[in-house]
Design an enzyme around this catalytic site. Structure first.
Site, mmCIF file in Angstrom:
data_model
loop_
_atom_site.group_PDB
_atom_site.id
_atom_site.type_symbol
_atom_site.label_atom_id
_atom_site.label_comp_id
_atom_site.label_asym_id
_atom_site.label_seq_id
_atom_site.Cartn_x
_atom_site.Cartn_y
_atom_site.Cartn_z
ATOM 1 N N GLU A 7 49.341 34.759 45.853
ATOM 2 C CA GLU A 7 49.581 35.652 44.638
ATOM 3 C C GLU A 7 50.674 36.668 44.747
ATOM 4 O O GLU A 7 51.134 37.429 45.769
ATOM 5 C CB GLU A 7 48.460 36.710 44.797
ATOM 6 C CG GLU A 7 48.165 37.681 43.547
ATOM 7 C CD GLU A 7 47.240 38.783 43.715
ATOM 8 O OE1 GLU A 7 46.243 38.427 44.587
ATOM 9 O OE2 GLU A 7 47.036 39.779 42.931
ATOM 10 N N ASP B 156 41.909 42.968 46.654
ATOM 11 C CA ASP B 156 41.433 44.065 45.338
ATOM 12 C C ASP B 156 40.770 43.153 44.068
ATOM 13 O O ASP B 156 40.729 42.049 44.329
ATOM 14 C CB ASP B 156 42.691 45.080 45.019
ATOM 15 C CG ASP B 156 43.778 44.101 44.569
ATOM 16 O OD1 ASP B 156 43.630 42.901 44.178
ATOM 17 O OD2 ASP B 156 44.986 44.690 44.237
#
Ligand code: 2B7
Length: 657
Positions: A437, A512
């Protein structure tokens, strides 16, 4: 496997010793699966008693001492002496291999038992086992143990250590079986409450009306869950479509019996673009499909095509619509019962009985035709046909687009240049693809990796939500295109595992909510378009550490809050650094914590429970935001995510090279 093991062998190996010697033959593995298999064998007997109409409730209890018990309020296991063997029913069932099981009589019509083993196998693999039978106003009990005989220096598993004892009078009716799995047999003897709850819920859906409870006394706070679904598999389908937009409120229910095969179907259409058909044989999921699914699909295609012609939606000159088109947006459960199920395939998840195909096809054809002819259902029927016609058009357009793309070699060229950093090794079995990511973490991963076997593909921003897009849109998305190209397998019906360039596909995203969402999107994509990749265990989730604990004795990474507590419990002066994202780590740290096979933590994603994955996907990806937020904050990921230990001795830390 169990299939090649004949009764002749059993005689030679005499009784339960054979089970001890080769537990894998009877329960598959001695890992977590095998451990739970013990419980399922006992639960199966209770389910049979309930399905036969003699019991209404089943209670599974996980006890503090590590044992497990099952209760049903049925007739109680018979205690009278067997006419020729001269031992009680209880002793017979628990000490004689296959008594009442696959090779025995069939007092119950349809037995599940994947491996055809019964209660005696559970006894053989337990340290001790007790059976309480409440029958004819009498409470009977018998205890078995695995005993070591110092005379013949042998272990004798599952020996009766008490007579069949009359405990006293009772007003109860039923059977209670409690057993302690032997740690000499199993790698792990602690039951997993979540795995058990999930299976019990599944059984409750598949056996409507039966109340099934799980009481977990091993937790600090004892927990109890109870399942009972009077709507059976229709409730199951509703559960799976809960967060989708359904075309109709009540699932279509079709059932019948033919040639000794019982067949039940519940189906519901939603506005999704994919199909989700889940099948079961004698309560066992058939994830690899088989004859019954083929029968179901062909009946569906035939009935809807006929209906479309009869109502004029399809003209004389039109070609038939394809089965796929009628299954777009379909969520269905197909559950059959058959006398001698033959389970085949890699994971024994495919029904081999050829006779199931015509039987299921006939039942579904008859019932679905009746359903469609009923004027009450005309509106829905029309909508389904309309939807299928649209689907056929889109599919044809997508096929053409793909052909053009293929011709232009589009999937292989431009978008990848500069994005994927491939590895130097040429052996796909050793290589892994890290999907990372963000560009900054992607950069660190590229620098920190072992380029001999690790390729890195950074993802910019969020890939689109594969759940809500049609195939042509997914194909035009750059993030997905680069993944498809990098993997080399193609997708959907063109999927070919032999093209796979990486043995492990590892998703690395932040710890997260955004990271969780990206992970969910990627998993959905794999699940929808490359299911075999997931099913064969190639997809993993990398777990970055949450904290770095600095101390004069050395630094340590903590991956969970629990670890943080453990590591700091006895430390005096230390500092804790919290990692919010992968991007906060430098290449070396990223290697040490998240990429080095010797030190990282990976979770392997499996799709054992397809229906559960389906529900979670619809929660994670559906239109309703609230349940999704709740879900993401409560759970990490969809489907069953197993912790996975691995060893790769060849890999060297980036820093030492
Ligand atoms: C094939 C064998 C295992 N059995 C019976 C009768 C009732 C019964 C059972 C059972 C698991 C844990 C609580 C039949 C069948 C043996 O023969 S096993 N209930 N429950 C069970 O094992 N539950 C039975 C005919 C007449 N009376 C009783």
């Amino acid at each position: 496997m169990a299939q090649t093991y004949t009764s002749k062998n059993i005689e030679v190996l005499e009784g339960l010793e054979a089970v001890r010697m080769r537990p894998g033959m009877y329960i598959g593995t001695t890992g977590m699966r095998g451990l739970h298999h013990l419980l399922w064998e006992i639960v199966d007997n209770a389910i049979d008693e309930a399905v036969d109409g003699h019991a209404t409730e089943i209670i599974v209890t996980l006890h503090k001492d590590g044992s497990c018990s099952v209760w049903d309020d049925g007739r109680g296991v018979p205690v009278d002496k067997h006419p020729t063997l001269g031992i009680s029913g209880i002793e017979l069932i628990y000490t004689k291999l296959h008594a009442g099981g696959k090779f025995g009589h069939d007092s119950y019509g349809y037995s599940g038992g994947l491996h055809g083993v019964g209660a005696s196998v559970v006894n053989a693999l337990s340290k001790w086992l007790t059976v309480d039978s409440f029958r004819d106003w009498t409470h009977w009990q018998m205890r078995f143990e695995s005993v070591y005989d110092s005379k013949d220096k042998k272990l004798h598993p599952g020996k009766p250590v008490t007579d069949l004892t009359r405990v006293g009078n009772t007003r109860k009716r039923g059977t209670l079986v409690r057993f302690m799995p032997d740690e000499a047999v199993f790698e792990e003897t602690r039951f997993n409450g979540e795995v058990i709850a999930r299976r019990l819920r599944e059984l409750a859906y598949l056996n409507s009306g039966v109340r099934i409870a799980l009481s977990d006394e091993t937790a600090a706070e004892p927990q109890r869950v109870e399942y009972q679904f009077d709507g059976g598999i229709a409730d199951y389908v509703r559960y799976m479509t809960a967060d989708k937009v359904a075309m109709h409120k009540e699932p279509i229910v079709l059932d019948g019996k033919k040639d000794d095969i019982l067949c039940q179907v519940a189906m519901q259409y939603t506005d999704a673009y994919t199909e989700s058909v889940f099948s079961y044989v004698n309560n066992i999921p058939t994830v690899e499909g088989g004859a019954h699914e083929v029968g179901f699909r062909s009946a569906l295609t035939k009935c809807f095509n006929e209906y479309a012609r009869r109502t004029g939606a399809l003209k004389e000159k039109d070609a038939n619509l394809s089965g796929e088109d009628f299954r777009e947006g379909l969520t269905a459960v197909l559950a059959i019962k058959i006398k001698n199920p033959q389970f085949e395939g890699q994971t024994k998840g495919r029904l081999g009985n050829t006779e199931a195909r015509p039987a299921v096809e006939a039942i579904v054809t008859q019932r679905l035709t009746e359903y469609l002819e009923d004027l009450k259902n005309a509106e829905l029927a029309g909508q389904i046909i309309e939807k299928s016609v649209r689907s056929a058009k889109v599919r044809e357009a997508a096929r053409k687009a793909r052909e053009v793309a293929r011709a232009r070699n589009e999937l292989e060229a431009a978008p990848l240049v500069g994005k994927l950093s491939s590895c130097t090794g040429r052996n796909p079995q050793e290589n892994e693809l890290l999907i990372v990511e963000g560009d900054s973490a992607g950069g660190s991963a590229k620098q920190g990796r072992d380029r001999r076997f690790q390729a890195v593909l950074p993802l910019r921003g969020k890939p689109l939500n594969a759940e809500k897009k049609r195939i042509d849109q997914v194909l035009s998305n750059e993030e997905f295109r680069s993944i498809i190209t990098a993997l080399g397998t193609n997708i959907e019906e063109d999927f070919d595992l032999s093209g796979l360039k990486y043995d492990k596909v590892i998703i690395l995203s932040d710890a997260d909510q955004d990271g969780a969402h990206i992970r969910a999107i990627l998993l959905t994509f794999f699940f929808r378009y490359m299911r075999e990749l997931v099913a064969k265990g190639h997809v993993y989730i990398g777990m970055p550490p949450l904290y770095l604990v600095r101390h004069s004795s050395g630094d340590r990474y903590a991956y969970t809050d629990k670890e943080l507590k453990e590591y700091t419990a006895n430390l005096k002066s230390y500092t804790v650094q919290r990692y919010k994202g992968l991007g906060e780590m430098n290449p070396e740290q990223l290697w040490e914590t998240t990429m080095d096979p010797a030190r990282r933590k990976l979770m392997q994603v499996t799709v054992e429970d397809g229906a559960e994955a389906e529900h979670m996907i619809s929660l994670l990806m559906g239109d309703k935001v609230e349940p999704r937020r709740e879900y993401i904050t409560k759970h990490a990921d969809f489907s069953r995510v197993d912790t996975f230990d691995e060893k790769r001795p060849t890999a060297q830390p980036a820093a030492s090279r």
